[in-house]
Motif scaffolding. Structure first.
Motif, mmCIF file in Angstrom:
data_model
loop_
_atom_site.group_PDB
_atom_site.id
_atom_site.type_symbol
_atom_site.label_atom_id
_atom_site.label_comp_id
_atom_site.label_asym_id
_atom_site.label_seq_id
_atom_site.Cartn_x
_atom_site.Cartn_y
_atom_site.Cartn_z
ATOM 1 N N ALA A 65 0.746 -1.175 0.067
ATOM 2 C CA ALA A 65 0.220 -0.029 0.076
ATOM 3 C C ALA A 65 0.815 1.103 0.198
ATOM 4 O O ALA A 65 0.559 2.174 -0.609
ATOM 5 N N HIS A 66 1.752 1.142 0.799
ATOM 6 C CA HIS A 66 2.796 2.445 0.844
ATOM 7 C C HIS A 66 3.586 2.556 -0.561
ATOM 8 O O HIS A 66 3.640 3.651 -1.063
ATOM 9 N N LEU A 67 3.891 1.482 -1.316
ATOM 10 C CA LEU A 67 4.529 1.578 -2.651
ATOM 11 C C LEU A 67 3.600 2.114 -3.211
ATOM 12 O O LEU A 67 3.940 2.863 -4.442
ATOM 13 N N ASP A 68 2.371 1.793 -3.593
ATOM 14 C CA ASP A 68 1.616 2.364 -4.350
ATOM 15 C C ASP A 68 1.168 3.710 -4.136
ATOM 16 O O ASP A 68 0.890 4.446 -5.131
ATOM 17 N N ARG A 69 1.267 4.117 -2.768
ATOM 18 C CA ARG A 69 1.043 5.610 -2.583
ATOM 19 C C ARG A 69 2.245 6.443 -3.072
ATOM 20 O O ARG A 69 2.126 7.442 -3.728
ATOM 21 N N LEU A 70 3.442 5.883 -3.183
ATOM 22 C CA LEU A 70 4.531 6.626 -3.657
ATOM 23 C C LEU A 70 4.492 6.618 -5.131
ATOM 24 O O LEU A 70 5.020 7.458 -5.738
ATOM 25 N N ALA A 71 4.152 5.534 -5.811
ATOM 26 C CA ALA A 71 4.025 5.355 -7.442
ATOM 27 C C ALA A 71 3.110 6.403 -7.899
ATOM 28 O O ALA A 71 3.293 6.819 -8.993
ATOM 29 N N ASP A 72 1.822 6.566 -7.068
ATOM 30 C CA ASP A 72 0.911 7.500 -7.623
ATOM 31 C C ASP A 72 1.206 8.974 -7.831
ATOM 32 O O ASP A 72 0.559 9.515 -8.454
ATOM 33 N N GLY A 73 2.168 9.241 -6.954
ATOM 34 C CA GLY A 73 2.642 10.590 -6.897
ATOM 35 C C GLY A 73 3.797 11.112 -7.798
ATOM 36 O O GLY A 73 4.392 12.113 -7.865
#
Length: 78
Positions: A65-73
């Motif tokens: 979930a954290h990696l997905d949040r980083l990738a979205d930005g």
């Protein structure tokens, strides 16, 4: 950590321009907020004990979930 800035000027320092100073202050505020969150979690653990493993989130799920949040930005290279 003290939330008050140093009061006495230090003679061996070079002043920052206003944009650099604003950036450093924003970074300091961000770091302070992160430390406050960590401190509140540790205080909760000290008061109430460790959370039950059955009610927690698997570290793999939290990581993804954290990696997905980083990738979205961030822009991506094709």
């Amino acid at each position: 950590m003290s939330q008050q800035p140093a009061t006495a000027p230090v003679p061996d320092r070079q002043p920052l321009d206003e944009y650099a100073a604003a950036s450093v202050l924003a970074y300091a505020a961000d770091q302070r907020a992160k430390v406050d969150i960590l401190a509140s979690v540790l205080e909760d653990i000290a008061t109430n004990g460790y959370p039950s493993p059955e009610t927690g989130v698997l570290w793999e799920t939290a990581r993804d979930a954290h990696l997905d949040r980083l990738a979205d930005g961030r822009p991506r290279v094709a």
